[in-house]
Design a protein around this motif. Structure first.
Motif, PDB file in Angstrom:
ATOM      1  N   VAL A  68      -3.823   4.169  -0.930  1.00 12.52           N
ATOM      2  CA  VAL A  68      -2.710   3.231  -0.703  1.00 12.52           C
ATOM      3  C   VAL A  68      -1.383   3.983  -0.692  1.00 12.52           C
ATOM      4  O   VAL A  68      -0.545   3.804   0.205  1.00 12.52           O
ATOM      5  CB  VAL A  68      -2.674   2.145  -1.790  1.00 12.52           C
ATOM      6  CG1 VAL A  68      -1.419   1.276  -1.631  1.00 12.52           C
ATOM      7  CG2 VAL A  68      -3.920   1.283  -1.736  1.00 12.52           C
ATOM      8  N   ALA A  69      -1.190   4.847  -1.701  1.00 11.50           N
ATOM      9  CA  ALA A  69       0.072   5.583  -1.806  1.00 11.50           C
ATOM     10  C   ALA A  69       0.284   6.478  -0.594  1.00 11.50           C
ATOM     11  O   ALA A  69       1.400   6.563  -0.056  1.00 11.50           O
ATOM     12  CB  ALA A  69       0.085   6.405  -3.094  1.00 11.50           C
ATOM     13  N   VAL A  70      -0.783   7.145  -0.144  1.00 15.20           N
ATOM     14  CA  VAL A  70      -0.651   8.028   1.026  1.00 15.20           C
ATOM     15  C   VAL A  70      -0.300   7.224   2.274  1.00 15.20           C
ATOM     16  O   VAL A  70       0.538   7.644   3.086  1.00 15.20           O
ATOM     17  CB  VAL A  70      -1.957   8.817   1.247  1.00 15.20           C
ATOM     18  CG1 VAL A  70      -1.928   9.524   2.602  1.00 15.20           C
ATOM     19  CG2 VAL A  70      -2.154   9.832   0.136  1.00 15.20           C
ATOM     20  N   GLU A  71      -0.915   6.058   2.443  1.00 15.44           N
ATOM     21  CA  GLU A  71      -0.628   5.236   3.628  1.00 15.44           C
ATOM     22  C   GLU A  71       0.864   4.931   3.724  1.00 15.44           C
ATOM     23  O   GLU A  71       1.457   5.006   4.802  1.00 15.44           O
ATOM     24  CB  GLU A  71      -1.415   3.928   3.580  1.00 15.44           C
ATOM     25  CG  GLU A  71      -2.913   4.061   3.760  1.00 15.44           C
ATOM     26  CD  GLU A  71      -3.319   4.358   5.196  1.00 15.44           C
ATOM     27  OE1 GLU A  71      -2.445   4.379   6.086  1.00 15.44           O
ATOM     28  OE2 GLU A  71      -4.517   4.595   5.419  1.00 15.44           O
ATOM     29  N   VAL A 107       0.788   7.083   9.448  1.00 18.88           N
ATOM     30  CA  VAL A 107       0.175   7.813  10.568  1.00 18.88           C
ATOM     31  C   VAL A 107       0.614   7.261  11.916  1.00 18.88           C
ATOM     32  O   VAL A 107       0.317   7.864  12.950  1.00 18.88           O
ATOM     33  CB  VAL A 107      -1.367   7.752  10.475  1.00 18.88           C
ATOM     34  CG1 VAL A 107      -1.835   8.480   9.231  1.00 18.88           C
ATOM     35  CG2 VAL A 107      -1.858   6.311  10.481  1.00 18.88           C
ATOM     36  N   THR A 108       1.311   6.129  11.915  1.00 10.70           N
ATOM     37  CA  THR A 108       1.746   5.519  13.168  1.00 10.70           C
ATOM     38  C   THR A 108       3.168   5.955  13.488  1.00 10.70           C
ATOM     39  O   THR A 108       4.076   5.814  12.659  1.00 10.70           O
ATOM     40  CB  THR A 108       1.691   3.976  13.069  1.00 10.70           C
ATOM     41  OG1 THR A 108       0.375   3.581  12.731  1.00 10.70           O
ATOM     42  CG2 THR A 108       2.097   3.348  14.403  1.00 10.70           C
ATOM     43  N   THR A 109       3.388   6.482  14.677  1.00 15.77           N
ATOM     44  CA  THR A 109       4.699   6.975  15.085  1.00 15.77           C
ATOM     45  C   THR A 109       5.752   5.863  15.018  1.00 15.77           C
ATOM     46  O   THR A 109       5.499   4.736  15.461  1.00 15.77           O
ATOM     47  CB  THR A 109       4.642   7.513  16.526  1.00 15.77           C
ATOM     48  OG1 THR A 109       3.662   8.551  16.582  1.00 15.77           O
ATOM     49  CG2 THR A 109       5.988   8.062  16.957  1.00 15.77           C
ATOM     50  N   TRP A 168      -0.499  -2.805   4.456  1.00 17.04           N
ATOM     51  CA  TRP A 168       0.376  -1.739   4.969  1.00 17.04           C
ATOM     52  C   TRP A 168       0.941  -2.128   6.336  1.00 17.04           C
ATOM     53  O   TRP A 168       2.143  -2.002   6.580  1.00 17.04           O
ATOM     54  CB  TRP A 168      -0.416  -0.434   5.064  1.00 17.04           C
ATOM     55  CG  TRP A 168       0.345   0.682   5.705  1.00 17.04           C
ATOM     56  CD1 TRP A 168       1.240   1.526   5.093  1.00 17.04           C
ATOM     57  CD2 TRP A 168       0.312   1.073   7.078  1.00 17.04           C
ATOM     58  NE1 TRP A 168       1.755   2.419   6.014  1.00 17.04           N
ATOM     59  CE2 TRP A 168       1.202   2.160   7.235  1.00 17.04           C
ATOM     60  CE3 TRP A 168      -0.385   0.614   8.192  1.00 17.04           C
ATOM     61  CZ2 TRP A 168       1.406   2.789   8.467  1.00 17.04           C
ATOM     62  CZ3 TRP A 168      -0.187   1.248   9.413  1.00 17.04           C
ATOM     63  CH2 TRP A 168       0.699   2.320   9.538  1.00 17.04           C
ATOM     64  N   ASP A 169       0.080  -2.617   7.203  1.00 19.02           N
ATOM     65  CA  ASP A 169       0.518  -2.978   8.556  1.00 19.02           C
ATOM     66  C   ASP A 169       1.494  -4.149   8.531  1.00 19.02           C
ATOM     67  O   ASP A 169       2.524  -4.141   9.221  1.00 19.02           O
ATOM     68  CB  ASP A 169      -0.707  -3.316   9.409  1.00 19.02           C
ATOM     69  CG  ASP A 169      -0.364  -3.422  10.884  1.00 19.02           C
ATOM     70  OD1 ASP A 169       0.067  -2.410  11.467  1.00 19.02           O
ATOM     71  OD2 ASP A 169      -0.497  -4.530  11.445  1.00 19.02           O
TER      72      ASP A 169
END
Length: 232
Positions: free
Chosen positions: A89-92, A97-99, A211-212
């Protein structure tokens, strides 16, 4: 599946229980059937969760987005496999990863092994997260805790401390939600499954969706958030 079918599947998967050697063809078929059953369970659990909790997930994403608008940070905690999910979760959030999506402050509280072992050795493992929460989280921050049972003592203590500090509290649990479902968290997302694997798979889907949604809700603030990240 009938009792006789179930017995046939078990005999194929575990022939040693009946002092027999496995038939390769029967074993292969049993394994393929096992995969099919697990995929069906996976889809049922995830569909069932989001059908019942879509509005709760949106509300939770809104709370995280508002937290970021107030310049807060997200902190995550868990044990074992759920600790891996907490780190994920923290890394997301911190490394999107989405520009075009800005990095958002997010920290996994299990990352510092020196601190973790010091707290566990001095005051007990049940306090490894609550001691950190007491000093790191304020009213503008949020805490996500992940536990398949919902009963992890160190998470319960950390959530109680976060509530005292005024932070947003978000629990991801399985089964009936355990103690996490009883302590008045701001958001408790409970996966209705007794399978640890299916519960953890649904947890992954939940935090990917969160996240999204958070980034979608923050779309109008990307300039401010990007500037804030560069400044920091």
């Amino acid at each position: 599946m009938s009792n006789s079918d179930n017995k046939s599947t078990l005999d194929s998967l575990y022939p040693f229980l009946a002092d027999k050697k496995a038939d390769p063809d029967k074993m292969n078929l049993a394994l393929i059937n096992s995969i099919t059953n697990k995929v069906e369970q996976h889809q049922d659990v995830i569909s069932g969760f989001f059908n019942r909790n879509a509005q709760l997930v949106v509300d939770c994403a809104n709370a995280i987005a508002q937290m970021y608008k107030k310049k807060g940070s997200l902190f995550t905690i868990g044990n074992g496999g759920s600790s891996c999910d907490a780190s994920h979760v923290a890394v997301e959030f911190l490394h999107p990863v989405t520009t075009g999506r800005p990095a958002l402050p997010a920290f996994d509280l299990s990352c510092d092994k020196t601190l973790m072992t010091a707290i566990a050795n001095d005051v007990g493992y049940e306090n490894v997260y609550s001691r950190q929460v007491a000093n790191l989280l304020g009213e503008n921050d949020a805490l996500i805790g992940i536990s398949t049972s919902g009963n992890s003592d160190n998470l319960i203590r950390a959530f109680a401390q976060a509530q005292k500090n005024g932070a947003v509290t978000i629990g991801l649990a399985g089964g009936n939600g355990g103690d996490m479902a009883k302590m008045g968290l701001d958001y408790c997302l409970v996966v209705d499954s007794d399978s640890i694997h299916r519960t953890q798979e649904c947890h992954v889907a939940i935090y990917h969706v969160l996240w999204d949604l958070v980034h979608t809700l923050l779309a109008d603030d990307r300039g401010f958030l990007t500037k804030k990240t560069k400044t920091n």
